[in-house]
Design an enzyme around this catalytic site. Structure first.
Site, PDB file in Angstrom:
ATOM      1  CD  GLU A  41      -2.989  -0.653  -0.142  1.00 27.62           C
ATOM      2  OE1 GLU A  41      -3.251   0.527  -0.425  1.00 27.62           O
ATOM      3  OE2 GLU A  41      -3.377  -1.612  -0.832  1.00 27.62           O
ATOM      4  CB  CYS A 195     -14.413   2.429 -13.182  1.00 25.03           C
ATOM      5  SG  CYS A 195     -15.199   4.045 -13.223  1.00 25.03           S
ATOM      6  CB  CYS A 202     -19.876   1.539 -19.125  1.00 25.98           C
ATOM      7  SG  CYS A 202     -19.024   3.050 -18.666  1.00 25.98           S
ATOM      8  CB  CYS A 205     -19.259  -1.494 -15.163  1.00 23.92           C
ATOM      9  SG  CYS A 205     -19.171  -0.819 -13.503  1.00 23.92           S
ATOM     10  CB  CYS A 211     -23.015   3.814 -13.145  1.00 25.62           C
ATOM     11  SG  CYS A 211     -21.814   5.130 -13.409  1.00 25.62           S
TER      12      CYS A 211
HETATM   13  S1  SF4 Z   1     -20.654   2.150 -15.382  1.00 24.28           S
HETATM   14 FE1  SF4 Z   1     -19.968   3.839 -14.111  1.00 24.28          FE
HETATM   15  S2  SF4 Z   1     -18.711   2.887 -12.527  1.00 24.28           S
HETATM   16 FE2  SF4 Z   1     -18.964   1.397 -14.172  1.00 24.28          FE
HETATM   17  S3  SF4 Z   1     -17.190   1.682 -15.512  1.00 24.28           S
HETATM   18 FE3  SF4 Z   1     -18.836   2.953 -16.319  1.00 24.28          FE
HETATM   19  S4  SF4 Z   1     -18.496   4.940 -15.363  1.00 24.28           S
HETATM   20 FE4  SF4 Z   1     -17.338   3.465 -14.167  1.00 24.28          FE
END
Ligand code: SF4
Length: 336
Positions: A41, A195, A202, A205, A211
């Site tokens: 980290e 992201c 997306c 995602c 989102c």
């Molecule tokens: S849907 Fe939203 S959180 Fe997911 S990758 Fe796209 S911008 Fe990022």
């Protein structure tokens, strides 16, 4: 839907996610003991995972536990950090290891406040150690998590401080009490592989259905740009001083400040006409100027350093004052 249900849904979706994308076989994720999580980290602060991996592996090989790090000299630690940059991180690691030995009997602390009290550990790093190493509920807000939350919840407060405060509240609300380790690893992975800052994926995602930035088609707007800071410029001359045997004069820099504790060429910041006088006053050696090399710059977070290297020759009679060292044992900065 109540806001709390929204946060719960977000964390449930993220917890169910198995990252199908390659490239996240991170060595520190295989064996999450507190020492290794801590080292990784700290190295990951301001540095990409792909850059960190070889440094992390060498570091763990040389210092496999707190005892070995406590017994090491600061030079040995800085030497392994050479090229990774932000050297205050290495100095803080070394100090923190001493603190763990003195105050915690050599055992890594398990309590959030005690972890936060270690030199070089901020809120997000303390949260990551608590969550990843001990499974305690503790939110994180590193660069990846910040981007995911800012986009998922359309956080666009104008002031940096307000935005950060809101993001911490969201991070706290989303972080589950159970399975916190997995949640934390997943939000880091989501920000690193899906992201991403540019061209987020997306379509794959796991939190895409919730989102805000995606549904409003405003992904480019998040995270909001930081208030612009005008970067200052500093100029220095680095004196490359050779003796008659072509040996170079290096000196250790002060512990604080840029390249703190590393060895470098003497740094001079006045007019070049006065360099011989300055050199005599500081090193009691006579020099003659051979050549001024082309200037170059090095960018730090808050300023640009313009560097002019000046090649000088040390007078013959002074050579006996050089102490020869093995260059591999000296901690020098090098470009990444
Ligand atoms: S849907 Fe939203 S959180 Fe997911 S990758 Fe796209 S911008 Fe990022």
């Amino acid at each position: 839907m109540k806001p709390s249900e929204f946060f719960d849904d977000f964390s449930q979706l993220l917890l169910k996610w198995r990252n199908p994308l390659p490239g996240r076989d991170l060595p520190w994720a295989f064996e999450p003991n507190p020492y290794k999580v801590w080292i990784s980290e700290i190295m990951l602060q301001q540095t990409q995972a792909t850059t960190v991996i070889p440094y992390y592996l060498s570091f763990i090989e040389k210092f496999p536990d707190i005892t070995s790090l406590t017994e090491a000299s600061i030079d040995e630690v800085l030497n392994l950090w050479t090229g990774l940059g932000y050297y205050s991180r290495a100095r803080n690691l070394h100090r923190a290891a001493q603190q763990i030995a003195d105050q915690h009997n050599g055992q890594f602390p398990t309590n959030f406040e005690e972890i936060l009290a270690l030199p070089g550990v901020g809120l997000s790093t303390a949260g990551a150690i608590c969550a990843l190493a001990f499974g305690h509920k503790a939110p994180i807000l590193d660069g990846n998590a910040k981007r995911v939350y800012a986009r998922s919840f359309c956080v666009d407060d104008e002031k940096d401080s307000q935005r950060t405060r809101r993001l911490w509240k969201i991070a706290d609300a989303c972080t589950p009490a159970e399975d916190c380790q997995k949640y934390t690893q997943n939000i880091m992975d989501l920000g690193a592989t899906v992201c991403t800052p540019r061209n987020p994926k997306c379509e794959v995602c796991p939190v895409g259905s919730l989102c805000c930035a995606k549904s409003t088609n405003l992904i480019e707007k998040f995270p909001a740009r930081k208030q612009r800071v005008i970067r200052k410029t500093k100029a220095v001359t680095l004196v490359v001083a050779l003796d008659q045997c072509n040996r170079l004069l290096l000196e250790r820099r002060p512990p604080a400040g840029i390249w703190g504790g590393l060895w470098s060429f003497p740094e001079y910041s006045d007019h070049i006409d006065n360099v011989q006088k300055w050199f005599w006053q500081n090193y009691t050696m006579k020099i003659s100027i051979i050549q001024t090399w082309d200037p170059f710059h090095h960018d730090f977070t808050h300023f640009r350093l313009n560097i002019t290297p000046l090649l000088v020759q040390i007078a013959d009679s002074e050579s006996h004052r050089f102490l020869e060292v093995d260059i591999d044992l000296v901690s020098l900065d090098k470009p990444l």
